[in-house]
Enzyme design. Sequence first.
Site, PDB file in Angstrom:
ATOM      1  N   THR A   1      -0.471   1.246   6.869  1.00 35.46           N
ATOM      2  CA  THR A   1      -0.327   0.081   6.000  1.00 35.46           C
ATOM      3  C   THR A   1      -0.193  -1.157   6.863  1.00 35.46           C
ATOM      4  OG1 THR A   1       1.119  -1.092   4.458  1.00 35.46           O
ATOM      5  CG2 THR A   1       2.161   0.625   5.786  1.00 35.46           C
ATOM      6  N   GLY A   2      -0.863  -2.222   6.462  1.00 37.92           N
ATOM      7  CA  GLY A   2      -0.777  -3.444   7.249  1.00 37.92           C
ATOM      8  C   GLY A   2      -2.036  -4.269   7.087  1.00 37.92           C
TER       9      GLY A   2
ATOM     10  N   ARG B   1     -14.357  -7.471  -0.230  1.00 36.21           N
ATOM     11  CA  ARG B   1     -13.669  -7.029   0.994  1.00 36.21           C
ATOM     12  C   ARG B   1     -13.079  -5.617   0.823  1.00 36.21           C
ATOM     13  NH1 ARG B   1      -8.187  -5.257   2.326  1.00 36.21           N
ATOM     14  NH2 ARG B   1      -7.756  -5.916   4.434  1.00 36.21           N
ATOM     15  N   VAL B   2     -13.257  -4.772   1.810  1.00 37.65           N
ATOM     16  CA  VAL B   2     -12.655  -3.443   1.820  1.00 37.65           C
ATOM     17  C   VAL B   2     -11.754  -3.344   3.041  1.00 37.65           C
ATOM     18  CG1 VAL B   2     -13.112  -0.959   1.999  1.00 37.65           C
ATOM     19  CG2 VAL B   2     -14.613  -2.398   0.608  1.00 37.65           C
ATOM     20  N   GLY B   3     -10.572  -2.775   2.845  1.00 36.12           N
ATOM     21  CA  GLY B   3      -9.612  -2.681   3.949  1.00 36.12           C
ATOM     22  C   GLY B   3      -9.724  -1.387   4.729  1.00 36.12           C
ATOM     23  N   ASP B   4      -8.680  -1.093   5.473  1.00 33.15           N
ATOM     24  CA  ASP B   4      -8.666   0.097   6.347  1.00 33.15           C
ATOM     25  C   ASP B   4      -8.402   1.391   5.587  1.00 33.15           C
ATOM     26  OD1 ASP B   4      -6.081  -1.029   5.819  1.00 33.15           O
ATOM     27  OD2 ASP B   4      -5.258   0.436   7.229  1.00 33.15           O
TER      28      ASP B   4
ATOM     29  N   GLY C   1      -5.325  -4.852   7.211  1.00 37.11           N
ATOM     30  CA  GLY C   1      -6.384  -3.860   7.336  1.00 37.11           C
ATOM     31  C   GLY C   1      -7.451  -4.159   8.377  1.00 37.11           C
TER      32      GLY C   1
ATOM     33  N   THR D   1       0.852  -1.205   0.000  1.00 33.46           N
ATOM     34  CA  THR D   1       0.000   0.000   0.000  1.00 33.46           C
ATOM     35  C   THR D   1       0.879   1.243   0.000  1.00 33.46           C
ATOM     36  OG1 THR D   1      -1.785  -1.095   1.163  1.00 33.46           O
ATOM     37  CG2 THR D   1      -1.588   1.264   1.551  1.00 33.46           C
TER      38      THR D   1
HETATM   39  N1  ASP Z   1      -3.913  -2.000   4.663  1.00 31.17           N
HETATM   40  C1  ASP Z   1      -4.150  -2.602   3.386  1.00 31.17           C
HETATM   41  C2  ASP Z   1      -5.456  -3.345   3.434  1.00 31.17           C
HETATM   42  O1  ASP Z   1      -5.690  -4.064   4.376  1.00 31.17           O
HETATM   43  C3  ASP Z   1      -3.084  -3.521   2.933  1.00 31.17           C
HETATM   44  C4  ASP Z   1      -1.676  -3.059   3.183  1.00 31.17           C
HETATM   45  O2  ASP Z   1      -1.430  -2.008   3.706  1.00 31.17           O
HETATM   46  O3  ASP Z   1      -0.769  -3.790   2.816  1.00 31.17           O
HETATM   47  O4  ASP Z   1      -6.218  -3.260   2.505  1.00 31.17           O
END
Ligand code: ASP
Length: 334
Positions: A251-252, A228-231, A254, A200
């Site tokens: 980032t991580g 699916r929707v992330g953070d 989510g 990300t």
């Molecule tokens: N945070 C992002 C998500 O979960 C993925 C990422 O940051 O690698 O969609």
Amino acid sequence: MNKRLFNITNLFFSFLILSVLVTTTAAQSVTPRIVIHGGAGTIRKEQMTPDREKQYREKLTEALMAGYNIVKQGGTSLDAVIASVRIMEDSPLFNAGKGAVFTNEGTNELDAAIMDGASLKAGAVAVLKRIKNPIDLARLVMEKSPHVMMIGEGAEAFAKQQGVEFVDPSYFRTEERWQQLQRAKERDQRQGALPDKRGTVGAVALDRNGNLAAATSSGGMTNKKFGRVGDVPIIGAGTYANNNTCGVSATGAGEYFIRSVVAHDISAMMEYKGLPLKQAAELVIEKVGKLGGDGGVIALDRNGNIAMPFNTSGMYRAYIDEKGNAVVLIYKDE
Ligand code: ASP
């Protein structure tokens, strides 16, 4: 004109010019700053070739400088974060725009968000399949609509109205991400685990007027299912900015960042408890880790302090230091 009148008029105009000068310098007194990230995850030196590392460092530098040059020349933090994020969206190296990860169905679905710390206005988009630069659409949602978040076909209809650039879905495809999906599917069958390769992108900037802005863009998680929707597009989770406190881009994993309301939590610790940025950001990443989530944030406060905590082996990140130099980092211990 008699001499006395001439002197008084002269004095008056000198005062006027002086006060204009003082006001403009006061308004321009904040030192501009910027910090960006290109994702956190399992990033180890032993797994990286020198050539690939060079490519990442060069692209991060390019993205950083594009944003920095804007705020340095008196531009807005909003324009700066957009410029940085766009460059990473256009690069296949990162999981945003071109090079986004694949869903379980073999498609690319993109999320992005932006927030303006001065007005607390925000714009977010999710599940986009054909928008070349999702961050541009997020900004249009913020500035040209009464809403904060738009998704899927509705968001793309709005994009059409606004004249945003569309691409064929195949534009986002890279062989590397495709292979990642195949491996993730095999792993999924074996143990149902979430994959750890991400990328990300995000940016937070402070401009000369003291305005903070944050932006984040992502393809989400490899092998994600069912819309699916992330953070990233969840304001307060993956993206947040408030001139009274800080700007944050995360980032991580989510799901954990949504449950921990990461970005707003950092701001709230500063606002309600008076914690310094670094301490607030580290505490929140610790909380995410305790829940079982991995990842990190970049954060920048209104005084120009920067924090970049993460609990993975690496996070692509770059910032401008106090002397105005670019610093680009990848691994944990460097
Ligand atoms: N945070 C992002 C998500 O979960 C993925 C990422 O940051 O690698 O969609």
